[in-house]
Design a protein around this motif. Structure first.
Motif, PDB file in Angstrom:
ATOM      1  N   PHE A 397      -3.275  -2.706  -0.054  1.00 29.31           N
ATOM      2  CA  PHE A 397      -3.914  -3.629  -0.989  1.00 29.31           C
ATOM      3  C   PHE A 397      -5.438  -3.590  -0.899  1.00 29.31           C
ATOM      4  CE2 PHE A 397       0.272  -5.471   0.005  1.00 29.31           C
ATOM      5  CZ  PHE A 397       0.834  -5.429  -1.259  1.00 29.31           C
ATOM      6  N   THR A 398      -5.972  -2.738  -0.038  1.00 26.21           N
ATOM      7  CA  THR A 398      -7.424  -2.565   0.026  1.00 26.21           C
ATOM      8  C   THR A 398      -7.790  -1.205  -0.551  1.00 26.21           C
ATOM      9  OG1 THR A 398      -7.380  -1.600   2.253  1.00 26.21           O
ATOM     10  CG2 THR A 398      -7.575  -3.995   2.101  1.00 26.21           C
ATOM     11  N   ASP A 399      -8.889  -1.169  -1.275  1.00 24.14           N
ATOM     12  CA  ASP A 399      -9.356   0.098  -1.831  1.00 24.14           C
ATOM     13  C   ASP A 399     -10.824   0.275  -1.479  1.00 24.14           C
ATOM     14  OD1 ASP A 399     -10.672  -1.675  -3.481  1.00 24.14           O
ATOM     15  OD2 ASP A 399      -9.688  -1.044  -5.328  1.00 24.14           O
ATOM     16  N   TYR A 400     -11.487   1.185  -2.180  1.00 23.87           N
ATOM     17  CA  TYR A 400     -12.887   1.454  -1.865  1.00 23.87           C
ATOM     18  C   TYR A 400     -13.777   0.231  -2.087  1.00 23.87           C
ATOM     19  CZ  TYR A 400     -13.954   1.842  -6.859  1.00 23.87           C
ATOM     20  OH  TYR A 400     -14.128   1.578  -8.187  1.00 23.87           O
ATOM     21  N   ASN A 401     -13.363  -0.693  -2.970  1.00 26.17           N
ATOM     22  CA  ASN A 401     -14.170  -1.892  -3.193  1.00 26.17           C
ATOM     23  C   ASN A 401     -14.210  -2.780  -1.951  1.00 26.17           C
ATOM     24  OD1 ASN A 401     -15.178  -1.802  -5.963  1.00 26.17           O
ATOM     25  ND2 ASN A 401     -13.014  -1.780  -6.554  1.00 26.17           N
ATOM     26  N   THR A 402     -13.083  -2.858  -1.243  1.00 29.39           N
ATOM     27  CA  THR A 402     -13.060  -3.615   0.014  1.00 29.39           C
ATOM     28  C   THR A 402     -13.981  -2.965   1.032  1.00 29.39           C
ATOM     29  OG1 THR A 402     -10.725  -4.059  -0.457  1.00 29.39           O
ATOM     30  CG2 THR A 402     -11.537  -4.652   1.734  1.00 29.39           C
ATOM     31  N   ALA A 403     -13.885  -1.636   1.151  1.00 30.25           N
ATOM     32  CA  ALA A 403     -14.757  -0.902   2.074  1.00 30.25           C
ATOM     33  C   ALA A 403     -16.222  -1.067   1.675  1.00 30.25           C
ATOM     34  CB  ALA A 403     -14.365   0.569   2.088  1.00 30.25           C
ATOM     35  N   LYS A 404     -16.466  -1.053   0.385  1.00 27.41           N
ATOM     36  CA  LYS A 404     -17.832  -1.217  -0.115  1.00 27.41           C
ATOM     37  C   LYS A 404     -18.394  -2.586   0.273  1.00 27.41           C
ATOM     38  CE  LYS A 404     -20.103  -1.780  -4.621  1.00 27.41           C
ATOM     39  NZ  LYS A 404     -19.858  -1.738  -6.080  1.00 27.41           N
TER      40      LYS A 404
END
Length: 493
Positions: A397-404
């Motif tokens: 449920f996490t993608d690059y936006n979470t990492a960002k």
């Protein structure tokens, strides 16, 4: 994940040493055997042991289709290019079977998504690719253009991963945290991991075992090189005369300082005395960096910072070094009489920067005629950051936006300070840039301006709500203009 079939790596190892006429290295042989048993390995081997033979063996196992790929991770850009060049040369000679060998770092995009069969990369690039922020797409991520983040992750999770010179991560809390987060994520998923260094102490070993799964320690305690290294303390006033005298006797001399400024000043002093040393530090551009590394193997007098501590496989007769922590001193001394024989190490007083003064003073006071024993250091792990990285990796449920968002909150998930490119005026291509800290970049920006779209731009004012690196990524700024560049001494901020 990569699965190592029993007998496959052992066969690759035996074939490699037989065909190339090499001596058996017990620790490398035991490492491949442990990998076949499903274990991850902490490989402790002294400087000069030939640890990179393991990567060559793994490269041949890849070519024989025993598993998909190998990724060799190093903490410093300077030694990425050195190892890459050596592997490519061995490939051309047929020592390594595969031709699919690449290097990848923040300013060299040879295999941006780790698709090559053998990739040598930096910790920064590896961590970003693992935790859903592909390094090659970092700018487009922060400009909200999306990311192909699962592509490099797929390559990583079908690899054997070698984390080399791991001791260097322990000098700061964030690189170590990022490295341990990678160890946790990879071993949780069953990716075979090898952590290598000559100077992993018990405390660091315990941290690796705490966060990683199924680790065993391999160490060749019976390995001996017929080598004698004598250690002597000298005063600050004796540094120049010691270097000049030893060089005058025809010896290969390495001089190491803890800061770039001290190294540059000493280099200039030797030049003023009519000598012709090679200077090595982090503020050279990509073109000159490769040339300097090659000179280190040939010339008799080298002045360097700690960038020479790891991965540089050459031997000197004499080391003259500023006092530093025990692991760093052992690594520096590993460049002396590296293949056997007699060598001398001269240690001059600590000049008060980079390292903890109390730790260095203890080493200085303990010095006799032999190198110090490797004691346990105190390591800092940022638990919140480590847990956040683990969540980004594990959760669908996490993608690059979470990492960002995580990257924005701490400014850099791999280093305490950001790395920003500095361009000499009029030379705005990536090959001409040198890496700067955020503090250096701020100074250069106020003095000289910034580079955007390959052109110099004046009057740029970064927003105050984010750090400079993120502001540049978001606003499409390439870097800052530095005051100058000299092929001999590097970038002038």
């Amino acid at each position: 994940m990569s699965v190592v079939r029993p007998g496959t790596l052992s066969k690759a190892y035996e074939d490699f040493i037989t065909v190339n006429g090499l001596q058996d290295r017990k620790a490398i042989r035991e490492t491949v055997e442990e990998l076949e048993r499903g274990k991850n390995v902490i490989l402790k081997a002294p400087t000069g042991y030939g640890k990179t033979t393991l990567t060559k063996v793994l490269a041949n196992a890849v070519d024989d289709e025993y598993f998909d790929r190998v990724i060799h991770v190093l903490p410093l850009r300077s030694i990425v290019q050195d190892l890459y060049t050596k592997l490519k040369a061995d490939s051309e000679k047929g020592v390594i079977k595969t031709k699919s060998i690449a290097a990848q770092d923040m300013d060299f995009a040879d295999s941006p998504f780790f698709i090559s069969k053998v990739t040598v990369t930096t910790l920064d690039t590896f961590i970003l690719n693992l935790f859903k922020l592909p390094a090659v797409e970092l700018r487009q991520v922060f400009q909200d253009y999306g990311s192909h983040y699962e592509l490099p992750r797929g390559m990583i999770y079908s690899s054997i991963v070698v984390l080399d010179e791991f001791h260097l991560l322990g000098e700061e809390g964030r690189p170590l945290t990022a490295g341990l987060a990678a160890v946790k994520s990879l071993t949780d998923a069953g990716v075979p991991v090898i952590v290598m260094s000559a100077t992993i102490d018990k405390a660091l070993e315990s941290l690796i075992k705490k966060y990683g799964r199924d680790f065993t320690v391999v160490e060749d305690k019976g390995f001996r090189i017929d080598r004698e290294v004598v250690v002597k303390r000298i005063g600050d006033k004796d540094v120049v005369s010691t270097v000049v005298n030893q060089y005058g006797q025809g010896k290969r001399v390495l001089v190491v300082f803890n800061t770039r400024v001290e190294a540059v000043n000493f280099y200039k002093e030797l030049k003023d005395r009519g000598l012709n040393p090679v200077l090595v530090h982090s503020k050279f551009n990509r073109r000159d960096r490769a040339e300097l590394v090659s000179k280190v193997f040939k010339e008799r007098l080298v002045v360097s910072t700690q960038v020479i501590e790891a991965g540089v496989d050459t031997s000197f007769d004499v080391l003259v070094t500023e006092a530093c922590p025990a692991p760093n001193l052992i690594q520096r001394a590993g460049r002396v009489a590296r293949y056997g024989g007699y060598g001398e190490v001269y240690v001059f007083p600590f000049r008060g920067k980079v390292y903890d003064e109390k730790e260095v003073r203890a080493v200085w006071e303990s010095l006799g005629e032999r190198l110090p024993e490797l004691g346990d250091r105190e390591y800092t792990v940022e638990s919140k950051l480590l847990n956040n990285l683990a969540t980004i990796d594990h959760s669908v449920f996490t993608d690059y936006n979470t990492a960002k968002r995580l990257y924005q909150s701490v400014c850099n998930i791999v280093r305490e300070t950001s790395i920003i490119m500095g361009f000499p005026r009029g030379e705005y291509d990536a090959d001409s840039a040198v890496p700067l800290t955020e503090e250096e970049a701020l100074y250069a920006m106020k003095k000289n301006g910034v580079v955007k779209g390959g052109k110099e731009v004046g009057g740029y004012t970064p927003p105050r709500d984010v750090c400079l690196q993120l502001a540049f990524l978001r606003d499409g700024v390439d870097g800052v203009v530095i005051s100058g560049y000299d092929k001999e001494v590097g970038g002038v901020v």
